[in-house]
Design a protein around this motif. Structure first.
Motif, PDB file in Angstrom:
ATOM      1  N   PHE A 144       0.959  -1.313  -0.003  1.00 44.35           N
ATOM      2  CA  PHE A 144      -0.042   0.081  -0.110  1.00 44.35           C
ATOM      3  C   PHE A 144       1.096   1.202  -0.026  1.00 44.35           C
ATOM      4  N   SER A 145       0.321   2.293  -0.298  1.00 42.78           N
ATOM      5  CA  SER A 145       1.145   3.697  -0.323  1.00 42.78           C
ATOM      6  C   SER A 145       0.451   4.526   0.866  1.00 42.78           C
ATOM      7  N   TYR A 146       1.452   5.470   1.284  1.00 46.19           N
ATOM      8  CA  TYR A 146       0.913   6.529   2.253  1.00 46.19           C
ATOM      9  C   TYR A 146       1.892   7.535   2.230  1.00 46.19           C
ATOM     10  N   SER A 147       1.318   8.814   2.857  1.00 46.44           N
ATOM     11  CA  SER A 147       1.985  10.040   2.770  1.00 46.44           C
ATOM     12  C   SER A 147       1.550  10.617   4.251  1.00 46.44           C
ATOM     13  N   ILE A 148       2.543  11.413   4.759  1.00 43.10           N
ATOM     14  CA  ILE A 148       2.490  11.792   5.890  1.00 43.10           C
ATOM     15  C   ILE A 148       2.117  13.532   5.921  1.00 43.10           C
ATOM     16  N   LEU A 149       1.068  13.937   6.458  1.00 43.41           N
ATOM     17  CA  LEU A 149       0.794  15.249   6.347  1.00 43.41           C
ATOM     18  C   LEU A 149       1.484  15.919   7.294  1.00 43.41           C
ATOM     19  N   LYS A 150       2.171  16.924   7.419  1.00 43.62           N
ATOM     20  CA  LYS A 150       3.186  17.694   8.194  1.00 43.62           C
ATOM     21  C   LYS A 150       2.624  19.270   8.297  1.00 43.62           C
ATOM     22  N   ASP A 181       0.094   7.995  -9.616  1.00 45.19           N
ATOM     23  CA  ASP A 181       0.121   9.406 -10.220  1.00 45.19           C
ATOM     24  C   ASP A 181      -0.176  10.350  -8.878  1.00 45.19           C
ATOM     25  N   TYR A 182       0.655  10.010  -7.662  1.00 45.31           N
ATOM     26  CA  TYR A 182       0.093  10.679  -6.489  1.00 45.31           C
ATOM     27  C   TYR A 182       0.399  12.125  -6.516  1.00 45.31           C
ATOM     28  N   ASP A 183       0.986  12.801  -7.442  1.00 46.66           N
ATOM     29  CA  ASP A 183       1.279  14.146  -7.182  1.00 46.66           C
ATOM     30  C   ASP A 183      -0.145  14.692  -7.711  1.00 46.66           C
ATOM     31  N   SER A 184      -0.816  14.195  -8.849  1.00 45.47           N
ATOM     32  CA  SER A 184      -2.121  14.633  -9.175  1.00 45.47           C
ATOM     33  C   SER A 184      -3.209  14.247  -8.170  1.00 45.47           C
ATOM     34  N   LEU A 185      -3.072  13.345  -7.392  1.00 46.84           N
ATOM     35  CA  LEU A 185      -4.173  12.842  -6.475  1.00 46.84           C
ATOM     36  C   LEU A 185      -4.031  14.083  -5.313  1.00 46.84           C
ATOM     37  N   ILE A 186      -2.930  14.302  -4.786  1.00 48.95           N
ATOM     38  CA  ILE A 186      -2.675  15.456  -3.896  1.00 48.95           C
ATOM     39  C   ILE A 186      -3.140  16.788  -4.391  1.00 48.95           C
ATOM     40  N   GLU A 218      -4.950  17.597  -6.798  1.00 55.90           N
ATOM     41  CA  GLU A 218      -6.532  17.851  -7.486  1.00 55.90           C
ATOM     42  C   GLU A 218      -7.425  17.670  -6.095  1.00 55.90           C
ATOM     43  N   TRP A 219      -7.249  16.872  -5.069  1.00 56.72           N
ATOM     44  CA  TRP A 219      -8.074  16.429  -4.022  1.00 56.72           C
ATOM     45  C   TRP A 219      -7.675  17.162  -2.803  1.00 56.72           C
ATOM     46  N   PHE A 220      -6.367  17.618  -2.487  1.00 54.64           N
ATOM     47  CA  PHE A 220      -6.286  18.032  -1.111  1.00 54.64           C
ATOM     48  C   PHE A 220      -5.514  19.273  -1.296  1.00 54.64           C
ATOM     49  N   LEU A 221      -4.068  19.415  -1.580  1.00 55.08           N
ATOM     50  CA  LEU A 221      -3.410  20.867  -1.771  1.00 55.08           C
ATOM     51  C   LEU A 221      -2.745  20.947  -2.724  1.00 55.08           C
ATOM     52  N   THR A 222      -2.451  21.952  -3.203  1.00 55.13           N
ATOM     53  CA  THR A 222      -1.573  22.488  -4.209  1.00 55.13           C
ATOM     54  C   THR A 222      -0.138  22.698  -3.859  1.00 55.13           C
ATOM     55  N   PRO A 223       0.847  22.562  -4.429  1.00 52.08           N
ATOM     56  CA  PRO A 223       2.268  22.677  -3.907  1.00 52.08           C
ATOM     57  C   PRO A 223       2.508  24.013  -3.932  1.00 52.08           C
ATOM     58  N   ASN A 224       2.148  24.866  -2.781  1.00 50.39           N
ATOM     59  CA  ASN A 224       2.199  26.460  -2.996  1.00 50.39           C
ATOM     60  C   ASN A 224       3.177  26.896  -1.617  1.00 50.39           C
ATOM     61  N   GLY A 225       3.949  26.233  -0.914  1.00 52.29           N
ATOM     62  CA  GLY A 225       4.876  26.640  -0.261  1.00 52.29           C
ATOM     63  C   GLY A 225       3.940  26.771   1.338  1.00 52.29           C
ATOM     64  N   SER A 226       2.944  26.349   1.281  1.00 52.15           N
ATOM     65  CA  SER A 226       2.000  26.419   2.674  1.00 52.15           C
ATOM     66  C   SER A 226       2.753  25.731   3.831  1.00 52.15           C
ATOM     67  N   SER A 227       2.304  26.174   4.760  1.00 55.51           N
ATOM     68  CA  SER A 227       2.805  25.548   6.108  1.00 55.51           C
ATOM     69  C   SER A 227       2.273  24.015   6.391  1.00 55.51           C
ATOM     70  N   VAL A 228       1.323  23.819   5.734  1.00 55.89           N
ATOM     71  CA  VAL A 228       0.601  22.403   5.474  1.00 55.89           C
ATOM     72  C   VAL A 228       0.939  21.601   4.358  1.00 55.89           C
ATOM     73  N   TYR A 229       1.586  20.412   4.494  1.00 63.57           N
ATOM     74  CA  TYR A 229       2.002  19.817   3.096  1.00 63.57           C
ATOM     75  C   TYR A 229       2.144  18.374   3.573  1.00 63.57           C
ATOM     76  N   PHE A 230       2.133  17.672   2.362  1.00 68.37           N
ATOM     77  CA  PHE A 230       2.270  15.879   2.302  1.00 68.37           C
ATOM     78  C   PHE A 230       3.546  15.734   1.958  1.00 68.37           C
ATOM     79  N   ASP A 231       4.156  15.121   2.558  1.00 65.76           N
ATOM     80  CA  ASP A 231       5.913  14.616   2.613  1.00 65.76           C
ATOM     81  C   ASP A 231       6.028  13.536   1.496  1.00 65.76           C
ATOM     82  N   GLY A 232       5.529  13.665   0.256  1.00 64.16           N
ATOM     83  CA  GLY A 232       5.650  12.441  -0.690  1.00 64.16           C
ATOM     84  C   GLY A 232       5.108  11.129   0.089  1.00 64.16           C
ATOM     85  N   PHE A 233       4.771  10.346  -1.039  1.00 65.66           N
ATOM     86  CA  PHE A 233       4.588   8.855  -0.927  1.00 65.66           C
ATOM     87  C   PHE A 233       5.519   7.964  -0.553  1.00 65.66           C
ATOM     88  N   ARG A 234       5.233   6.900   0.055  1.00 65.60           N
ATOM     89  CA  ARG A 234       6.190   5.910   0.482  1.00 65.60           C
ATOM     90  C   ARG A 234       5.311   4.471   0.233  1.00 65.60           C
TER      91      ARG A 234
END
Length: 285
Positions: free
Chosen positions: A5-11, A83-88, A90-106
């Motif tokens: 399975f794949s997972y990403s940590i929200l920080k 295609d995890y970048d699109s998943l993030i 389109e559904w969660f966060l755009t990579p905009n330098g926000s304080s909240v971000y997903f730290d890649g998929f593992r």
């Protein structure tokens, strides 16, 4: 080989210069289901303790929205495989330098089952927030779940028949001076068959055993009433998601099987056969 399975940590990153961050959620992607699950702490006091001026209200609102998005996404998840970048984005966060971000998929092997995997990795990455975690709902095979599945199978296989003429979605109460039992619906052939959904998709051995014993005792006490009324109780059963509880579930079914009351046990895997029998044998009421 175990399925992956794949997972990403929200920080949460409070200071972009220092790059000090704190885990505030975990996003799971189970490709075989497919299923997307987001888990976050119900209270983020740990975040406020670490960063007193953090925007707690905004972060909480974001976590709730991610929970909702994950539930909506599950049905479409397979289109985002690899295609995890699109998943993030389109559904969660755009990579905009926000304080909240997903730290890649593992990727990692599924541990026992999906529920156990979620529990293990959230405990690992969200330690310090307490035991209670909120998550996009992992499907629990509850009474309402099993009953809805039964109704849907009837509808799907009815062949255009007017089901309400044969299967009544009306509760029937059976009682004596000591106790009562209420069904979810009923149908009739030689007897009146009282359909009752019973979920054993619980979290503890004691809970499963106690539920089985209480129901068996209730049916025993009502046995003569059921016989006099020419009624049979059809119990639609769901088993635990936790494989470690399958042994006690089997004991629970043995407890119910051995009651003298007129009854029938229908496990979830036999629901198709049961609904076919209902459609074949039920008479118009």
């Amino acid at each position: 080989m175990n399925k992956q399975f794949s997972y990403s940590i929200l920080k949460y990153r409070h200071n972009h210069v220092v790059e000090e961050s704190l885990n505030i959620g975990v996003l799971f992607f189970f490709a075989d289901s497919p299923k997307v699950v987001f888990v976050a702490p119900p209270h983020i006091k740990r975040l406020s303790h670490a960063f007193p001026d953090a925007p707690i209200q905004s972060v909480n609102a974001l976590l709730k929205s991610f929970n909702s998005q994950a539930q909506k996404l599950s049905e479409k998840a397979i289109s985002y495989l690899n295609d995890y970048d699109s998943l993030i984005s389109e559904w969660f966060l755009t990579p905009n330098g926000s304080s909240v971000y997903f730290d890649g998929f593992r990727q990692a092997p599924i541990w026992k089952n999906e529920a156990e995997t979620i529990n293990y990795f959230t405990t690992k990455y969200l330690a310090g927030y307490g035991k209670s975690l909120t998550e996009s709902k992992v499907t629990v095979h509850s009474e309402s779940y099993i009953l809805n599945k039964y109704k849907q199978l009837l509808t799907d296989n009815s062949g255009g028949r007017q089901l309400n003429a044969f299967v009544k979605e009306e509760k029937v109460e059976v009682k004596n001076e000591l106790i009562s039992f209420t069904s979810d619906s009923y149908w009739q052939n030689g007897t009146q068959n009282l359909v009752k959904a019973v979920s054993f998709d619980l979290q503890s051995e004691d809970g499963i055993e106690t539920k089985a014993l209480a129901l068996a005792k209730k049916l025993e006490v009502l046995s003569s009433v059921l016989q006099d009324n020419q009624q049979r109780v059809d119990l639609l059963l769901s088993k635990p998601s936790n494989r470690d509880l399958i042994g006690v579930y089997k004991s629970a079914t043995s407890i119910l099987q051995n009651t003298n009351a007129p009854h029938k046990l229908i496990e979830e895997k036999k629901l198709v056969q049961y609904t076919n029998k209902v459609l074949t044998d039920a008479i118009e009421i």
